[in-house]
Motif scaffolding. Structure first.
Motif, PDB file in Angstrom:
ATOM      1  N   VAL A  70       2.252   5.772   2.280  1.00 20.10           N
ATOM      2  CA  VAL A  70       0.972   6.436   2.494  1.00 20.10           C
ATOM      3  C   VAL A  70      -0.073   5.806   1.570  1.00 20.10           C
ATOM      4  O   VAL A  70       0.255   5.097   0.624  1.00 20.10           O
ATOM      5  N   PHE A  71      -1.320   6.117   1.839  1.00 21.15           N
ATOM      6  CA  PHE A  71      -2.430   5.595   1.056  1.00 21.15           C
ATOM      7  C   PHE A  71      -2.230   5.890  -0.427  1.00 21.15           C
ATOM      8  O   PHE A  71      -1.875   7.009  -0.804  1.00 21.15           O
ATOM      9  N   SER A  72      -2.502   4.893  -1.262  1.00 21.31           N
ATOM     10  CA  SER A  72      -2.223   4.996  -2.698  1.00 21.31           C
ATOM     11  C   SER A  72      -3.212   5.878  -3.447  1.00 21.31           C
ATOM     12  O   SER A  72      -2.939   6.310  -4.567  1.00 21.31           O
ATOM     13  N   GLY A  73      -4.371   6.111  -2.853  1.00 18.04           N
ATOM     14  CA  GLY A  73      -5.414   6.863  -3.538  1.00 18.04           C
ATOM     15  C   GLY A  73      -6.427   5.987  -4.247  1.00 18.04           C
ATOM     16  O   GLY A  73      -7.439   6.473  -4.760  1.00 18.04           O
ATOM     17  N   GLU A  74      -6.194   4.677  -4.281  1.00 25.24           N
ATOM     18  CA  GLU A  74      -7.103   3.754  -4.939  1.00 25.24           C
ATOM     19  C   GLU A  74      -8.142   3.220  -3.954  1.00 25.24           C
ATOM     20  O   GLU A  74      -7.799   2.834  -2.834  1.00 25.24           O
TER      21      GLU A  74
END
Length: 298
Positions: A145-149
């Motif tokens: 999933v998307f890393s948040g960065e």
């Protein structure tokens, strides 16, 4: 003029010394700087078939190494699934005399970046760009999933950054109109699951030959993200006619299309003011993208 307050200088002499010390098998190859509008790395060619990338912003060496290792893995993965040629990782260098951080070596791709040979009016290029994105999406996230960065997650998480961009852009842009536009963009709901995404499809990161896409660069950000993220290429790279063709090729619904516009808007707003003196080409790209977005709403 440097682009960042914490920017590290890199010269041909430093690169040659690092290559000779750490990779003596390449020490006879010519070292040449590559003119680039890039903002993350200084790039040098090693002979005819390799390029070295040196991060520009000073960070802890261990942190930099972790980032470069992750980027090498991502680049290798993208090169395996892309419909178009992409650089492949070759080696990682260590800090040395004159340069305090790890650095990377990858294969060199010949070609002209789209910022130097504008393909924005080409339907064939638009179809190629859509085919590239489709091939990356087709790789599958394998549960990641998307890393948040950076970009690619939740639009409202960028509110603080956008507030700073609006403040810094007073006197440069029509800030009241742009604030109003962001108030619309930030409310667009996320519906689609993450897909694999290049993450930064700007003119400096794609190669063209004639009016066709011939390669893709800066592939270390390949990873799961909002499926609309790679649609930024529609606004950074295409005029209205080819943009419509690109949209049809990817079968984008209205919501996904508008969210792609929102990510392009978020990126462009930061480019205009931040690079207005240190990287006018990048600043100008941001202005052009904003103009295209504004024109699409008239």
């Amino acid at each position: 003029m440097t682009m960042h307050d914490d920017q590290v200088g890199v010269t041909t002499e430093i690169v040659a010394a690092l290559v000779q010390e750490q990779f003596p098998r390449w020490s006879g190859k010519a070292i040449r700087p590559v003119a680039s509008t890039g903002t993350v790395c200084a790039i040098f060619r090693i002979g005819d078939d390799l390029s070295a990338r040196f991060p520009l912003r000073l960070t802890d060496a261990a942190e930099t190494l972790a980032v470069l290792e992750q980027e090498a893995q991502a680049s290798a993965e993208l090169a395996q699934v892309s419909r178009f040629p992409a650089p492949e990782p070759v080696a990682l260098g260590k800090p040395g005399v004159g340069y305090p951080m790890p650095w990377s070596v990858q294969t060199w791709l010949p070609g002209t970046v789209a910022s130097d040979a504008d393909p924005s009016g080409s339907d064939a290029f638009a179809e190629d760009l859509a085919a590239l994105i489709a091939s990356l999406r087709g790789a599958g996230t394998r549960g990641r999933v998307f890393s948040g960065e950076n970009r690619g997650g939740v639009l409202t998480h960028h509110d603080d950054w956008m507030a700073k961009c609006f403040e810094e852009s007073e006197g440069l842009l029509d800030v009241p109109r742009l604030r109003h536009m962001w108030s619309y963009f930030r409310e667009l709901p996320r519906t689609g699951a993450d897909v694999m995404s290049h993450g930064d499809l700007i003119p400096g990161n794609v190669l063209v030959a004639g009016d066709r896409l011939s390669g893709v660069l800066d592939t270390g950000g390949f990873g799961p993200a909002d499926p609309s993220l790679d649609l930024v290429g529609a606004w950074h790279l295409l005029q209205p006619g080819p943009r419509d063709m690109f949209r049809r090729a990817l079968v984008c619904d209205d919501l996904e299309w508008e969210r792609g516009k929102a990510w392009a808007f978020e990126q462009a707003m930061g480019l205009v003011w931040y690079y207005i003196e240190s990287n006018p080409t990048m600043s100008g790209m941001g202005r052009r993208t904003l103009d295209r977005i504004l024109e699409s709403t008239e």
